[in-house]
Design a protein around this motif. Structure first.
Motif, PDB file in Angstrom:
ATOM      1  N   ARG B  16       0.812  -1.221   0.000  1.00 20.84           N
ATOM      2  CA  ARG B  16       0.000   0.000   0.000  1.00 20.84           C
ATOM      3  C   ARG B  16       0.850   1.278   0.000  1.00 20.84           C
ATOM      4  N   GLN B  17       2.171   1.152   0.160  1.00 21.34           N
ATOM      5  CA  GLN B  17       3.014   2.334   0.023  1.00 21.34           C
ATOM      6  C   GLN B  17       3.281   2.604  -1.461  1.00 21.34           C
ATOM      7  N   SER B  18       3.907   3.721  -1.726  1.00 21.65           N
ATOM      8  CA  SER B  18       4.230   4.075  -3.108  1.00 21.65           C
ATOM      9  C   SER B  18       5.737   4.039  -3.318  1.00 21.65           C
ATOM     10  N   VAL B  19       6.126   3.911  -4.589  1.00 23.04           N
ATOM     11  CA  VAL B  19       7.552   3.861  -4.926  1.00 23.04           C
ATOM     12  C   VAL B  19       7.715   4.422  -6.338  1.00 23.04           C
ATOM     13  N   ALA B  20       8.879   4.982  -6.584  1.00 26.62           N
ATOM     14  CA  ALA B  20       9.181   5.506  -7.923  1.00 26.62           C
ATOM     15  C   ALA B  20      10.566   5.071  -8.334  1.00 26.62           C
ATOM     16  N   PHE B  21      10.688   4.728  -9.603  1.00 25.88           N
ATOM     17  CA  PHE B  21      11.966   4.332 -10.183  1.00 25.88           C
ATOM     18  C   PHE B  21      12.310   5.290 -11.314  1.00 25.88           C
ATOM     19  N   TRP B  22      13.588   5.548 -11.425  1.00 26.62           N
ATOM     20  CA  TRP B  22      14.061   6.518 -12.415  1.00 26.62           C
ATOM     21  C   TRP B  22      14.983   5.837 -13.414  1.00 26.62           C
ATOM     22  N   CYS B  23      14.911   6.279 -14.660  1.00 26.69           N
ATOM     23  CA  CYS B  23      15.758   5.721 -15.706  1.00 26.69           C
ATOM     24  C   CYS B  23      16.277   6.844 -16.595  1.00 26.69           C
ATOM     25  N   ASN B  24      17.562   6.811 -16.859  1.00 23.58           N
ATOM     26  CA  ASN B  24      18.166   7.730 -17.829  1.00 23.58           C
ATOM     27  C   ASN B  24      18.740   6.896 -18.966  1.00 23.58           C
ATOM     28  N   PRO B  25      18.171   6.969 -20.142  1.00 24.68           N
ATOM     29  CA  PRO B  25      18.628   6.119 -21.247  1.00 24.68           C
ATOM     30  C   PRO B  25      19.954   6.598 -21.813  1.00 24.68           C
ATOM     31  N   ILE B  26      20.485   5.831 -22.724  1.00 25.62           N
ATOM     32  CA  ILE B  26      21.700   6.232 -23.426  1.00 25.62           C
ATOM     33  C   ILE B  26      21.380   7.482 -24.262  1.00 25.62           C
ATOM     34  N   SER B  27      22.296   8.415 -24.241  1.00 25.92           N
ATOM     35  CA  SER B  27      22.082   9.682 -24.920  1.00 25.92           C
ATOM     36  C   SER B  27      21.739   9.472 -26.398  1.00 25.92           C
ATOM     37  N   GLY B  28      20.668  10.127 -26.816  1.00 22.53           N
ATOM     38  CA  GLY B  28      20.275  10.043 -28.224  1.00 22.53           C
ATOM     39  C   GLY B  28      19.317   8.917 -28.547  1.00 22.53           C
ATOM     40  N   HIS B  29      19.071   8.033 -27.586  1.00 20.97           N
ATOM     41  CA  HIS B  29      18.143   6.926 -27.842  1.00 20.97           C
ATOM     42  C   HIS B  29      16.712   7.416 -27.756  1.00 20.97           C
ATOM     43  N   ALA B  30      15.978   7.226 -28.843  1.00 22.67           N
ATOM     44  CA  ALA B  30      14.617   7.753 -28.910  1.00 22.67           C
ATOM     45  C   ALA B  30      13.602   6.867 -28.189  1.00 22.67           C
ATOM     46  N   THR B  31      13.875   5.567 -28.152  1.00 20.97           N
ATOM     47  CA  THR B  31      12.891   4.629 -27.613  1.00 20.97           C
ATOM     48  C   THR B  31      13.309   4.168 -26.225  1.00 20.97           C
ATOM     49  N   LEU B  32      12.358   4.160 -25.312  1.00 24.35           N
ATOM     50  CA  LEU B  32      12.618   3.745 -23.932  1.00 24.35           C
ATOM     51  C   LEU B  32      11.549   2.747 -23.519  1.00 24.35           C
ATOM     52  N   TYR B  33      11.979   1.681 -22.849  1.00 22.83           N
ATOM     53  CA  TYR B  33      11.090   0.607 -22.417  1.00 22.83           C
ATOM     54  C   TYR B  33      11.218   0.391 -20.910  1.00 22.83           C
ATOM     55  N   TRP B  34      10.101   0.055 -20.286  1.00 18.78           N
ATOM     56  CA  TRP B  34      10.118  -0.450 -18.917  1.00 18.78           C
ATOM     57  C   TRP B  34       9.610  -1.896 -18.954  1.00 18.78           C
ATOM     58  N   TYR B  35      10.392  -2.778 -18.327  1.00 24.75           N
ATOM     59  CA  TYR B  35      10.019  -4.173 -18.194  1.00 24.75           C
ATOM     60  C   TYR B  35       9.937  -4.536 -16.716  1.00 24.75           C
ATOM     61  N   GLN B  36       9.057  -5.476 -16.405  1.00 24.37           N
ATOM     62  CA  GLN B  36       8.968  -6.050 -15.067  1.00 24.37           C
ATOM     63  C   GLN B  36       9.449  -7.497 -15.155  1.00 24.37           C
ATOM     64  N   GLN B  37      10.383  -7.865 -14.281  1.00 26.50           N
ATOM     65  CA  GLN B  37      10.862  -9.247 -14.277  1.00 26.50           C
ATOM     66  C   GLN B  37      10.664  -9.856 -12.895  1.00 26.50           C
ATOM     67  N   ILE B  38       9.715 -10.764 -12.816  1.00 23.24           N
ATOM     68  CA  ILE B  38       9.466 -11.509 -11.590  1.00 23.24           C
ATOM     69  C   ILE B  38      10.444 -12.682 -11.541  1.00 23.24           C
ATOM     70  N   LEU B  39      10.877 -13.030 -10.364  1.00 23.20           N
ATOM     71  CA  LEU B  39      11.881 -14.079 -10.181  1.00 23.20           C
ATOM     72  C   LEU B  39      11.505 -15.351 -10.933  1.00 23.20           C
ATOM     73  N   GLY B  40      12.419 -15.828 -11.781  1.00 17.70           N
ATOM     74  CA  GLY B  40      12.197 -17.066 -12.512  1.00 17.70           C
ATOM     75  C   GLY B  40      11.460 -16.895 -13.821  1.00 17.70           C
ATOM     76  N   GLN B  41      11.100 -15.658 -14.163  1.00 22.06           N
ATOM     77  CA  GLN B  41      10.377 -15.401 -15.406  1.00 22.06           C
ATOM     78  C   GLN B  41      11.177 -14.482 -16.314  1.00 22.06           C
ATOM     79  N   GLY B  42      10.774 -14.437 -17.569  1.00 20.73           N
ATOM     80  CA  GLY B  42      11.376 -13.492 -18.488  1.00 20.73           C
ATOM     81  C   GLY B  42      10.822 -12.098 -18.270  1.00 20.73           C
ATOM     82  N   PRO B  43      11.537 -11.084 -18.729  1.00 21.97           N
ATOM     83  CA  PRO B  43      11.025  -9.716 -18.584  1.00 21.97           C
ATOM     84  C   PRO B  43       9.707  -9.533 -19.319  1.00 21.97           C
ATOM     85  N   LYS B  44       8.803  -8.810 -18.684  1.00 22.57           N
ATOM     86  CA  LYS B  44       7.488  -8.514 -19.250  1.00 22.57           C
ATOM     87  C   LYS B  44       7.407  -7.030 -19.569  1.00 22.57           C
ATOM     88  N   LEU B  45       7.088  -6.717 -20.820  1.00 21.99           N
ATOM     89  CA  LEU B  45       7.012  -5.318 -21.228  1.00 21.99           C
ATOM     90  C   LEU B  45       5.843  -4.618 -20.544  1.00 21.99           C
TER      91      LEU B  45
END
Lengths: 108, 115
Positions: B16-45
């Motif tokens: 019930r608490q909140s959290v924030a994550f920050w990402c700085n991509p490689i300079s000049g990269h137009a596309t940015l993705y966030w994936y969630q990876q649960i233990l034992g699984q592949g990343p989920k877009l």
């Protein structure tokens, strides 16, 4: 969504060649086939990419048959440091989806 | 060349608490993705941005997750309120490539534990 299917796990002895095959469901004409490697506590790392036939780089080879419905990642003479999870990527347009991956364990 | 930067690396919160994550991509990269990876699984877009516009957020649980990429550079992923099942590694990736070749550059991830 584009779906990929690959074996859940594989074991290999050091020094052997390892081949991991991936089935690509619904691959589109202009989609590339891409493989990633992931070590524990790290993000996935790009290994190799191809469109058709064979591609080779300093790390691996990628074999893609003419129908492009599957691909095979070949790792020559694996070492203990190649123990990792290997993913083939499926994509729909420019959305990229990971399957469950193949956990490769290299045994001394 | 600097890689994709993410912070924090680790976060432990109660449900019930909140959290924030920050990402700085490689300079000049137009596309940015966030994936969630649960233990034992592949990343989920979760969400994909092209510059500062959303390309795909079909798998983002919008009742509790939000993401933004103001000015088309860095991005923030927020979870509010967190649930136990949100425990995972949140991976950010960027790509310079607009031609759908699938070469993504990943950060090391932010590991979230929800108690």
């Amino acid at each position: 969504l584009a779906k990929t299917t690959q074996p859940i796990s594989m074991d290999s002895y050091e020094g052997q060649e390892v081949n991991i095959t991936c089935s690509h469901n619904n691959i589109a004409t202009n989609d590339y086939i891409t493989w990633y490697q992931q070590f524990p506590s790290q993000g996935p790392r790009f290994i190799i990419q191809g469109y058709k036939t064979k591609v080779t780089n300093e790390v691996a080879s990628l074999f893609i048959p003419a129908d492009r419905k599957s691909s095979t990642l070949s790792l020559p003479r694996v070492s203990l440091s190649d123990t990792a999870v290997y993913y083939c990527l499926g994509n729909t347009g420019n959305q990229f989806y990971f399957g469950t991956g193949t956990s490769l364990t290299v045994i001394p | 060349e600097a890689g994709v930067a993410q912070s924090p690396r680790y976060k432990i919160i109660e449900k019930r608490q909140s959290v924030a994550f920050w990402c700085n991509p490689i300079s000049g990269h137009a596309t940015l993705y966030w994936y969630q990876q649960i233990l034992g699984q592949g990343p989920k877009l979760l969400i994909q941005f092209q510059n500062n516009g959303v390309v795909d957020d079909s798998q983002l649980p919008k009742d509790r997750f939000s993401a933004e990429r103001l000015k088309g550079v860095d991005s923030t992923l927020k979870i509010q309120p967190a649930k136990l099942e949100d425990s995972a590694v949140y991976l950010c990736a960027s790509s310079p490539d607009r031609s759908n070749t699938g070469e993504l550059f990943f950060g090391e991830g932010s590991r979230l534990t929800v108690l």
